[in-house]
Design an enzyme around this catalytic site. Structure first.
Site: not given
Length: 160
Positions: A46, A48, A92, A94, A123
């Site tokens: 994961y 960012n 998206r 968020d 992301d």
């Protein structure tokens, strides 16, 4: 290339990459870290971007639990979602919430899904937009607090 369509209510739907990503984001919106973690692989990555990546379920769990510890809400408004095999792209907005503070910002996410589990979640967002949204959220939260204090003060003095 057309996406293969999963049949609703079947195991195909549960492991369909877009369905997995939607379920993952829905769990995050409920702030249900345990449900979200059930949808990631042991070796999930994961990130960012451009921050360092969290590697493995335990590292991702620490980040998600930290997020929900300080937040009162999260919303992922998906504008577009597309899949090419195991790769799912999302566009998206968020929304992060912590008490009266709220920040809305644009995000583009890349997910890779294997065997019904997210193995990559990356992301991308614009830091300037995020910081501006955070500042707006702080300003709105301060204004709401000031209004509450003013209303309480008015009530104590009997002014109308």
């Amino acid at each position: 290339m057309a996406d293969a369509q999963a049949v609703p209510g079947t195991d195909d739907e549960a492991s369909d990459p877009k369905s997995v990503v939607r379920a993952f984001l829905a769990a995050l919106e409920r702030l249900d870290v345990d449900a979200a973690l059930q949808l990631v692989s042991d070796d999930v990555v994961y990130q960012n971007v451009p921050l360092p990546a969290a590697r493995g379920r335990a590292a991702v769990a620490r980040q998600l639990r930290g997020m929900v510890r300080y937040s009162t809400g999260f919303e992922a408004r998906t504008h577009h979602i597309a899949a090419d095999g195991p790769i799912v792209l999302t566009e998206r907005t968020d929304v992060l919430r912590a008490g009266a503070w709220e920040a809305e910002f644009w995000v583009c996410g890349t997910f890779e899904v294997r065997d019904g589990r997210v193995v990559l979640w990356r992301d991308y967002f614009d830091w300037a937009t995020f910081l501006a949204a955070s500042a707006r959220g702080a300003g709105k939260a301060l204004a709401a607090k000031a209004l509450t204090v003013a209303v309480k003060a008015r009530g104590k003095t009997g002014a109308s």
